[in-house]
Design a protein around this motif. Structure first.
Motif, PDB file in Angstrom:
ATOM      1  N   THR A  70     -16.173   2.096  -4.895  1.00  0.00           N
ATOM      2  CA  THR A  70     -15.162   1.411  -4.078  1.00  0.00           C
ATOM      3  C   THR A  70     -15.582   1.343  -2.608  1.00  0.00           C
ATOM      4  N   ALA A  71     -16.891   1.323  -2.361  1.00  0.00           N
ATOM      5  CA  ALA A  71     -17.390   1.256  -0.975  1.00  0.00           C
ATOM      6  C   ALA A  71     -16.694   0.114  -0.244  1.00  0.00           C
ATOM      7  N   GLY A  72     -16.341   0.387   1.009  1.00  0.00           N
ATOM      8  CA  GLY A  72     -15.629  -0.611   1.809  1.00  0.00           C
ATOM      9  C   GLY A  72     -14.149  -0.282   1.911  1.00  0.00           C
ATOM     10  N   ALA A  73     -13.657   0.581   0.990  1.00  0.00           N
ATOM     11  CA  ALA A  73     -12.232   0.945   1.035  1.00  0.00           C
ATOM     12  C   ALA A  73     -11.984   1.966   2.147  1.00  0.00           C
ATOM     13  N   LYS A  74     -10.872   1.765   2.853  1.00  0.00           N
ATOM     14  CA  LYS A  74     -10.486   2.745   3.890  1.00  0.00           C
ATOM     15  C   LYS A  74      -9.180   3.434   3.527  1.00  0.00           C
ATOM     16  N   THR A  75      -8.528   2.917   2.497  1.00  0.00           N
ATOM     17  CA  THR A  75      -7.279   3.538   2.048  1.00  0.00           C
ATOM     18  C   THR A  75      -7.316   3.671   0.527  1.00  0.00           C
ATOM     19  N   ALA A  76      -6.417   4.515   0.029  1.00  0.00           N
ATOM     20  CA  ALA A  76      -6.328   4.707  -1.424  1.00  0.00           C
ATOM     21  C   ALA A  76      -5.967   3.387  -2.102  1.00  0.00           C
ATOM     22  N   GLU A  77      -5.052   2.649  -1.496  1.00  0.00           N
ATOM     23  CA  GLU A  77      -4.603   1.381  -2.105  1.00  0.00           C
ATOM     24  C   GLU A  77      -5.771   0.416  -2.233  1.00  0.00           C
ATOM     25  N   GLU A  78      -6.607   0.333  -1.185  1.00  0.00           N
ATOM     26  CA  GLU A  78      -7.776  -0.566  -1.251  1.00  0.00           C
ATOM     27  C   GLU A  78      -8.720  -0.129  -2.368  1.00  0.00           C
ATOM     28  N   ALA A  79      -8.931   1.189  -2.452  1.00  0.00           N
ATOM     29  CA  ALA A  79      -9.848   1.708  -3.490  1.00  0.00           C
ATOM     30  C   ALA A  79      -9.321   1.348  -4.875  1.00  0.00           C
ATOM     31  N   VAL A  80      -8.030   1.481  -5.062  1.00  0.00           N
ATOM     32  CA  VAL A  80      -7.435   1.179  -6.373  1.00  0.00           C
ATOM     33  C   VAL A  80      -7.591  -0.309  -6.687  1.00  0.00           C
ATOM     34  N   ARG A  81      -7.376  -1.161  -5.686  1.00  0.00           N
ATOM     35  CA  ARG A  81      -7.543  -2.609  -5.906  1.00  0.00           C
ATOM     36  C   ARG A  81      -8.975  -2.931  -6.334  1.00  0.00           C
ATOM     37  N   LEU A  91     -17.181  -4.620 -17.214  1.00  0.00           N
ATOM     38  CA  LEU A  91     -18.506  -3.993 -17.198  1.00  0.00           C
ATOM     39  C   LEU A  91     -18.465  -2.481 -17.356  1.00  0.00           C
ATOM     40  N   CYS A  92     -17.320  -1.876 -17.108  1.00  0.00           N
ATOM     41  CA  CYS A  92     -17.329  -0.419 -17.004  1.00  0.00           C
ATOM     42  C   CYS A  92     -15.918   0.160 -17.024  1.00  0.00           C
ATOM     43  N   ASP A  93     -15.835   1.447 -17.415  1.00  0.00           N
ATOM     44  CA  ASP A  93     -14.528   2.112 -17.324  1.00  0.00           C
ATOM     45  C   ASP A  93     -14.595   3.343 -16.410  1.00  0.00           C
ATOM     46  N   MET A  94     -15.788   3.561 -15.799  1.00  0.00           N
ATOM     47  CA  MET A  94     -15.903   4.672 -14.844  1.00  0.00           C
ATOM     48  C   MET A  94     -15.808   4.072 -13.438  1.00  0.00           C
ATOM     49  N   ILE A  95     -15.344   4.894 -12.504  1.00  0.00           N
ATOM     50  CA  ILE A  95     -15.292   4.414 -11.116  1.00  0.00           C
ATOM     51  C   ILE A  95     -15.686   5.549 -10.173  1.00  0.00           C
ATOM     52  N   LYS A  96     -16.568   5.238  -9.224  1.00  0.00           N
ATOM     53  CA  LYS A  96     -16.861   6.195  -8.159  1.00  0.00           C
ATOM     54  C   LYS A  96     -15.912   5.877  -7.014  1.00  0.00           C
ATOM     55  N   VAL A  97     -15.026   6.828  -6.727  1.00  0.00           N
ATOM     56  CA  VAL A  97     -14.055   6.638  -5.643  1.00  0.00           C
ATOM     57  C   VAL A  97     -14.749   6.946  -4.320  1.00  0.00           C
ATOM     58  N   GLU A  98     -14.804   5.949  -3.467  1.00  0.00           N
ATOM     59  CA  GLU A  98     -15.414   6.139  -2.145  1.00  0.00           C
ATOM     60  C   GLU A  98     -14.459   5.562  -1.120  1.00  0.00           C
ATOM     61  N   VAL A  99     -13.782   6.436  -0.391  1.00  0.00           N
ATOM     62  CA  VAL A  99     -12.861   5.994   0.665  1.00  0.00           C
ATOM     63  C   VAL A  99     -13.368   6.592   1.978  1.00  0.00           C
ATOM     64  N   ILE A 100     -13.897   5.734   2.809  1.00  0.00           N
ATOM     65  CA  ILE A 100     -14.519   6.212   4.045  1.00  0.00           C
ATOM     66  C   ILE A 100     -13.459   6.400   5.134  1.00  0.00           C
ATOM     67  N   GLY A 101     -13.539   7.569   5.802  1.00  0.00           N
ATOM     68  CA  GLY A 101     -12.532   7.893   6.824  1.00  0.00           C
ATOM     69  C   GLY A 101     -13.063   7.791   8.231  1.00  0.00           C
ATOM     70  N   CYS A 102     -14.373   7.592   8.381  1.00  0.00           N
ATOM     71  CA  CYS A 102     -14.961   7.543   9.728  1.00  0.00           C
ATOM     72  C   CYS A 102     -16.125   6.565   9.695  1.00  0.00           C
ATOM     73  N   SER A 103     -15.985   5.473  10.443  1.00  0.00           N
ATOM     74  CA  SER A 103     -16.987   4.401  10.322  1.00  0.00           C
ATOM     75  C   SER A 103     -18.329   4.796  10.930  1.00  0.00           C
ATOM     76  N   GLU A 112      -7.042  10.310   1.501  1.00  0.00           N
ATOM     77  CA  GLU A 112      -7.017   9.049   0.740  1.00  0.00           C
ATOM     78  C   GLU A 112      -7.838   9.172  -0.549  1.00  0.00           C
ATOM     79  N   THR A 113      -8.892   9.982  -0.509  1.00  0.00           N
ATOM     80  CA  THR A 113      -9.711  10.176  -1.715  1.00  0.00           C
ATOM     81  C   THR A 113      -8.888  10.853  -2.808  1.00  0.00           C
ATOM     82  N   LEU A 114      -8.140  11.869  -2.393  1.00  0.00           N
ATOM     83  CA  LEU A 114      -7.273  12.596  -3.340  1.00  0.00           C
ATOM     84  C   LEU A 114      -6.217  11.651  -3.927  1.00  0.00           C
ATOM     85  N   LYS A 115      -5.619  10.870  -3.027  1.00  0.00           N
ATOM     86  CA  LYS A 115      -4.558   9.937  -3.448  1.00  0.00           C
ATOM     87  C   LYS A 115      -5.117   8.883  -4.409  1.00  0.00           C
ATOM     88  N   ALA A 116      -6.250   8.291  -4.049  1.00  0.00           N
ATOM     89  CA  ALA A 116      -6.853   7.245  -4.897  1.00  0.00           C
ATOM     90  C   ALA A 116      -7.227   7.826  -6.260  1.00  0.00           C
TER      91      ALA A 116
END
Ligand SMILES: CC(=O)[C@@H](O)[C@H](O)COP(=O)(O)O
Length: 255
Positions: A70-81, A91-103, A112-116
């Motif tokens: 989910t690179a590019g996500a800054k919030t849990a909601e974005e990561a989920v989208r 293509l897949c049923d696995m997801i690497k959750v990546e929510v960046i908090g500091c650019s 946000e990582t926990l929430k996502a």
């Protein structure tokens, strides 16, 4: 074998797919690495645009497990989208959750990582969160039910290697799900150290894609990860403060 949820993998190297000099070099690097899991940023991959060049088209997809991130996500909601988009591609049923908090540092946002992760687990994803090397956060993620923990060695793309081996050891010791060291690996020795610490796998991208010879480096990383794992399984000797002779002194003939 590396086991994530109900999937088993012979290779403990997970490879990123960004920033290669060309598709040809990338294809060769992926082949020699013998990686079975490839991660890609859903936002940067043209999975819904058939007219656009796409590295995934170059691959025999039956040979690989795709791990969208989910690179590019800054919030849990974005990561989920982003995760839902990836799932919709089929293509897949696995997801690497990546929510960046500091650019600047590209370090993950723990809240946000926990929430996502919680939201995606509820939707039935196999969830692999990229986290900092925070021991308590890793435990909280595992308590949620994530399928692997992916603590960073150092900031993404920095190539600084493992900055806090002690924290990573604590995470490895406490975790019952696989621990995959993700981000910041710069050299084969960094990858070997991660495995010697007892990690179940290593996810890396820049160290290979930006190396002077990505194909050779992909091969070096494969060997380093195998060597590190073997060394871990073999059990290293304890460190001592003083020298201890390598040859037994007792029973030797004296003149
Ligand atoms: C490709 C990917 O998922 C990266 O975000 C990952 O964290 C790898 O980082 P390095 O490029 O530092 O290996």
């Amino acid at each position: 074998m590396l086991k994530i949820a109900d999937k088993e993998f012979a290779s403990r190297l997970l490879l990123g797919t960004g920033k290669y000099p060309s598709f040809d070099i990338q294809r060769e690097a992926v082949a020699v690495s013998e990686a079975e899991i490839l991660t890609f940023a859903v936002r940067r991959m043209n999975i819904f645009e058939a007219s656009q060049p796409n590295f995934l088209e170059q691959l025999d997809l039956k040979k690989y497990t795709l791990l969208p991130n989910t690179a590019g996500a800054k919030t849990a909601e974005e990561a989920v989208r982003i995760a839902r988009l990836a799932k919709a591609s089929g293509l897949c049923d696995m997801i690497k959750v990546e929510v960046i908090g500091c650019s600047r540092s590209l370090l993950p946002d723990p809240v946000e990582t926990l929430k996502a992760s919680e939201m995606l687990l509820e939707e039935g994803f196999i969830v692999l969160p990229y986290t900092s090397d925070d021991v308590v956060l890793a435990r909280r993620l595992e308590e949620l039910g994530v399928h692997a923990i992916m603590p960073g060695a150092s900031p993404i793309g920095s190539g600084q290697g493992i900055l806090n081996p002690l924290n990573l050891s604590f995470i490895i010791e406490q975790s019952k799900v696989p621990v995959i060291i993700d981000a910041g690996i710069g050299s084969p020795s960094d990858a070997a150290l991660a495995m010697e610490l007892g990690a179940d796998g290593v996810l890396l991208n820049t160290a290979v894609s930006a190396a002077s010879d990505p194909v050779k480096m992909a091969s070096a990383m494969k060997l380093a990860i195998e060597a590190g794992r073997l060394g871990y399984e073999a059990g290293r000797i304890q460190k001592k403060d003083y020298g201890v002779a390598s040859s037994p002194g007792e029973g030797m003939m004296t003149t």
